[in-house]
Design a protein around this motif. Structure first.
Motif, PDB file in Angstrom:
ATOM      1  N   ARG A  78       0.871  -1.171   0.000  1.00  0.00           N
ATOM      2  CA  ARG A  78       0.000   0.000   0.000  1.00  0.00           C
ATOM      3  C   ARG A  78       0.907   1.219   0.000  1.00  0.00           C
ATOM      4  NH1 ARG A  78      -3.425   0.117   5.045  1.00  0.00           N
ATOM      5  NH2 ARG A  78      -4.020  -1.916   4.206  1.00  0.00           N
ATOM      6  N   LEU A  79       0.709   2.124  -0.938  1.00  0.00           N
ATOM      7  CA  LEU A  79       1.599   3.278  -1.111  1.00  0.00           C
ATOM      8  C   LEU A  79       0.858   4.547  -0.705  1.00  0.00           C
ATOM      9  CD1 LEU A  79       4.502   3.708  -2.178  1.00  0.00           C
ATOM     10  CD2 LEU A  79       3.496   4.204  -4.422  1.00  0.00           C
ATOM     11  N   TYR A  80       1.469   5.327   0.185  1.00  0.00           N
ATOM     12  CA  TYR A  80       0.835   6.571   0.626  1.00  0.00           C
ATOM     13  C   TYR A  80       1.891   7.552   1.113  1.00  0.00           C
ATOM     14  CZ  TYR A  80       1.448   4.800   5.415  1.00  0.00           C
ATOM     15  OH  TYR A  80       1.976   4.320   6.587  1.00  0.00           O
ATOM     16  N   ALA A  81       1.502   8.817   1.247  1.00  0.00           N
ATOM     17  CA  ALA A  81       2.384   9.860   1.763  1.00  0.00           C
ATOM     18  C   ALA A  81       2.014  10.165   3.208  1.00  0.00           C
ATOM     19  CB  ALA A  81       2.268  11.123   0.911  1.00  0.00           C
ATOM     20  N   ALA A  82       3.016  10.606   3.996  1.00  0.00           N
ATOM     21  CA  ALA A  82       2.783  10.874   5.417  1.00  0.00           C
ATOM     22  C   ALA A  82       3.680  12.004   5.897  1.00  0.00           C
ATOM     23  CB  ALA A  82       3.030   9.614   6.243  1.00  0.00           C
ATOM     24  N   ASP A  83       3.200  12.726   6.922  1.00  0.00           N
ATOM     25  CA  ASP A  83       4.007  13.760   7.564  1.00  0.00           C
ATOM     26  C   ASP A  83       5.040  13.122   8.484  1.00  0.00           C
ATOM     27  OD1 ASP A  83       2.420  15.607   6.315  1.00  0.00           O
ATOM     28  OD2 ASP A  83       1.176  16.022   8.077  1.00  0.00           O
ATOM     29  N   ALA A  84       6.139  13.831   8.704  1.00  0.00           N
ATOM     30  CA  ALA A  84       7.208  13.347   9.585  1.00  0.00           C
ATOM     31  C   ALA A  84       7.217  14.116  10.893  1.00  0.00           C
ATOM     32  CB  ALA A  84       8.561  13.478   8.889  1.00  0.00           C
ATOM     33  N   TYR A  85       7.814  13.516  11.908  1.00  0.00           N
ATOM     34  CA  TYR A  85       7.960  14.150  13.217  1.00  0.00           C
ATOM     35  C   TYR A  85       9.123  13.486  13.953  1.00  0.00           C
ATOM     36  CZ  TYR A  85       5.736  10.010  15.200  1.00  0.00           C
ATOM     37  OH  TYR A  85       5.445   8.722  15.554  1.00  0.00           O
ATOM     38  N   ASN A  86       9.500  14.043  15.088  1.00  0.00           N
ATOM     39  CA  ASN A  86      10.540  13.456  15.928  1.00  0.00           C
ATOM     40  C   ASN A  86       9.907  12.600  17.015  1.00  0.00           C
ATOM     41  OD1 ASN A  86      11.982  16.382  15.189  1.00  0.00           O
ATOM     42  ND2 ASN A  86      13.369  14.638  15.180  1.00  0.00           N
ATOM     43  N   THR A  87      10.433  11.401  17.229  1.00  0.00           N
ATOM     44  CA  THR A  87       9.903  10.535  18.276  1.00  0.00           C
ATOM     45  C   THR A  87      10.210  11.120  19.644  1.00  0.00           C
ATOM     46  OG1 THR A  87      11.928   9.205  18.350  1.00  0.00           O
ATOM     47  CG2 THR A  87      10.192   8.487  16.841  1.00  0.00           C
ATOM     48  N   ALA A  88       9.311  10.878  20.600  1.00  0.00           N
ATOM     49  CA  ALA A  88       9.499  11.403  21.950  1.00  0.00           C
ATOM     50  C   ALA A  88      10.630  10.688  22.670  1.00  0.00           C
ATOM     51  CB  ALA A  88       8.198  11.257  22.747  1.00  0.00           C
ATOM     52  N   ARG A  89      10.916   9.438  22.285  1.00  0.00           N
ATOM     53  CA  ARG A  89      11.913   8.653  23.015  1.00  0.00           C
ATOM     54  C   ARG A  89      13.328   9.170  22.812  1.00  0.00           C
ATOM     55  NH1 ARG A  89      12.757   2.562  21.177  1.00  0.00           N
ATOM     56  NH2 ARG A  89      13.536   3.734  19.383  1.00  0.00           N
ATOM     57  N   ASP A  90      13.735   9.368  21.562  1.00  0.00           N
ATOM     58  CA  ASP A  90      15.111   9.773  21.298  1.00  0.00           C
ATOM     59  C   ASP A  90      15.230  10.825  20.203  1.00  0.00           C
ATOM     60  OD1 ASP A  90      14.410   8.264  19.146  1.00  0.00           O
ATOM     61  OD2 ASP A  90      15.947   6.729  19.396  1.00  0.00           O
ATOM     62  N   GLY A  91      14.094  11.304  19.707  1.00  0.00           N
ATOM     63  CA  GLY A  91      14.147  12.325  18.675  1.00  0.00           C
ATOM     64  C   GLY A  91      14.388  11.785  17.288  1.00  0.00           C
ATOM     65  N   GLY A  92      14.236  10.480  17.077  1.00  0.00           N
ATOM     66  CA  GLY A  92      14.446   9.904  15.756  1.00  0.00           C
ATOM     67  C   GLY A  92      13.403  10.351  14.754  1.00  0.00           C
ATOM     68  N   PHE A  93      13.730  10.228  13.471  1.00  0.00           N
ATOM     69  CA  PHE A  93      12.836  10.619  12.387  1.00  0.00           C
ATOM     70  C   PHE A  93      11.754   9.546  12.247  1.00  0.00           C
ATOM     71  CE2 PHE A  93      12.418  13.211   8.497  1.00  0.00           C
ATOM     72  CZ  PHE A  93      11.545  12.430   7.754  1.00  0.00           C
ATOM     73  N   ALA A  94      10.491   9.943  12.273  1.00  0.00           N
ATOM     74  CA  ALA A  94       9.370   9.009  12.149  1.00  0.00           C
ATOM     75  C   ALA A  94       8.259   9.670  11.364  1.00  0.00           C
ATOM     76  CB  ALA A  94       8.869   8.581  13.527  1.00  0.00           C
ATOM     77  N   VAL A  95       7.286   8.872  10.881  1.00  0.00           N
ATOM     78  CA  VAL A  95       6.164   9.433  10.116  1.00  0.00           C
ATOM     79  C   VAL A  95       4.841   8.947  10.683  1.00  0.00           C
ATOM     80  CG1 VAL A  95       7.533   9.607   8.006  1.00  0.00           C
ATOM     81  CG2 VAL A  95       6.133   7.581   8.406  1.00  0.00           C
ATOM     82  N   ARG A  96       3.787   9.672  10.366  1.00  0.00           N
ATOM     83  CA  ARG A  96       2.449   9.349  10.837  1.00  0.00           C
ATOM     84  C   ARG A  96       1.909   8.104  10.149  1.00  0.00           C
ATOM     85  NH1 ARG A  96       2.381  12.531  15.265  1.00  0.00           N
ATOM     86  NH2 ARG A  96       3.025  14.664  14.732  1.00  0.00           N
ATOM     87  N   THR A  97       0.937   7.478  10.807  1.00  0.00           N
ATOM     88  CA  THR A  97       0.243   6.374  10.164  1.00  0.00           C
ATOM     89  C   THR A  97      -0.717   6.922   9.118  1.00  0.00           C
ATOM     90  OG1 THR A  97      -1.595   6.361  11.722  1.00  0.00           O
ATOM     91  CG2 THR A  97       0.355   5.092  12.332  1.00  0.00           C
TER      92      THR A  97
END
Length: 344
Positions: A78-97
């Motif tokens: 399944r292909l889709y676009a998502a916004d990114a943010y920093n994780t609360a745990r260590d600030g890593g790069f992550a994206v929304r579901t």
């Protein structure tokens, strides 16, 4: 790699949206989990590991994303676009579901196909369109184009969990207009761990703080920790290694740093200074280090002192009892005693 969890049995736990897509920070390379990878269409992957795009408000961009299958069988994504943010745990790069609300790249980018099947050891290039709204705020809008494996791996046990995996190619979009790089340090706290008896055992402390990107562009922050004791003595001065490599616009990350060998008896301040792109901000917190035995002795002395003070005040406040005068003694008639005399 992204991990989704879905229920597999009656007593399963549904964890939709709890485990989020973490795209490992570090040297630029195509997003890859060993079974499939996602990257921008280019003649050389190394030349373009991520999407680096710029556009003015109201414009439209067109590009292609490649999904490559490294396994011996076909895979459907399944292909889709998502916004990114920093994780609360260590600030890593992550994206929304996919089910979360998207406000930037996740809402503006639309793949030409939302479901794609990639043959064994093959790849498929999918065009996508990114339309920047006319009222889009200037600055950085990070996100990703995500390929989610629709298969669910079954778990074991009575509390079974199903796992879905995903890989995303990062999208770094900058919208034209005024940009501001700004960072702040907030809510600095110091927690001490002291030995019972001074000198017997090591003391330590944990310094926690919040790093906040208050600007509209992504920054690469550096944080310096400095501790000063009584009379301005320097107890500690060092750069902190566990800082996010990319702090995205508007993001807050709660971080902590151990302080081994912290003073057992001292009074001073801890100062954290964050710097990024010619901006520099500091925040401080005071600390008072005191061994537990000293604390106990002082507490006992305080209690005893309070008890004695209360007793002394009660004695002074007690009203005095008036002394009644003693009744006068009863008077007796005076009798004159005749002295013996010689008789004639």
């Amino acid at each position: 790699m992204r991990t989704f969890v879905a229920p597999m049995r009656t007593f399963s736990v549904l964890l939709l949206g709890l485990l989020l897509l973490a795209l490992t920070a570090g040297p630029a390379h195509a997003a890859d989990n060993g079974n499939w990878s996602v990257y921008p269409a280019s003649s050389q992957i190394a030349d373009r590991p991520y999407f680096y795009l710029s556009a003015d408000p109201g414009t439209t961009l067109r590009d292609k994303v490649v999904v490559a299958n490294k396994t011996g069988g076909p895979l459907t994504f399944r292909l889709y676009a998502a916004d990114a943010y920093n994780t609360a745990r260590d600030g890593g790069f992550a994206v929304r579901t996919q089910k979360e609300r998207q406000r930037g790249v996740g809402a503006w980018a639309k793949p030409a196909r939302t479901r794609v099947t990639v043959p064994a050891h093959g790849e498929v290039a999918v065009p996508f369109t990114l339309r920047v709204p006319a009222d889009a705020e200037p600055g950085d809008h990070p996100g990703a184009l995500v390929a989610l494996d629709e298969r669910v791996d079954q778990g074991d046990g009575s509390l079974a969990l199903g796992v879905q995996r995903a890989v995303g190619a990062r999208v770094y979009l900058r919208v034209g207009g005024p940009v501001l790089a700004a960072i702040a340090v907030e809510d600095v706290r110091v927690i001490h761990s002291q030995p019972l008896v001074p000198g017997l055992g090591d003391s330590a402390a944990t310094v926690s703080y919040t790093l906040h990107n208050t600007g509209n562009v992504t920054v690469d922050p550096k944080v310096e920790l400095r501790a000063q004791g009584l009379f301005g003595r320097t107890l500690l001065a060092r750069d902190l290694p566990k800082v996010p490599a990319e702090l995205l616009p508007g993001q807050r990350v709660r971080l902590s740093e151990p302080w081994r060998g912290a003073p057992q008896l001292d009074w001073g301040d801890v100062t954290l200074t964050a710097s990024a792109q010619n901006t520099r901000e500091s925040a401080s917190a005071s600390f008072f280090a005191l061994p537990w035995l000293v604390v106990a002795v002082l507490a006992v002395a305080l209690v005893v002192g309070v008890v004695l003070l209360v007793r002394a005040r009660r004695v002074r406040a007690r009203p005095s009892v008036p002394v009644r005068p003693s009744p006068p003694a009863a008077s007796t008639p005076f009798r004159r005693r005749s002295s013996p005399s010689s008789r004639p």
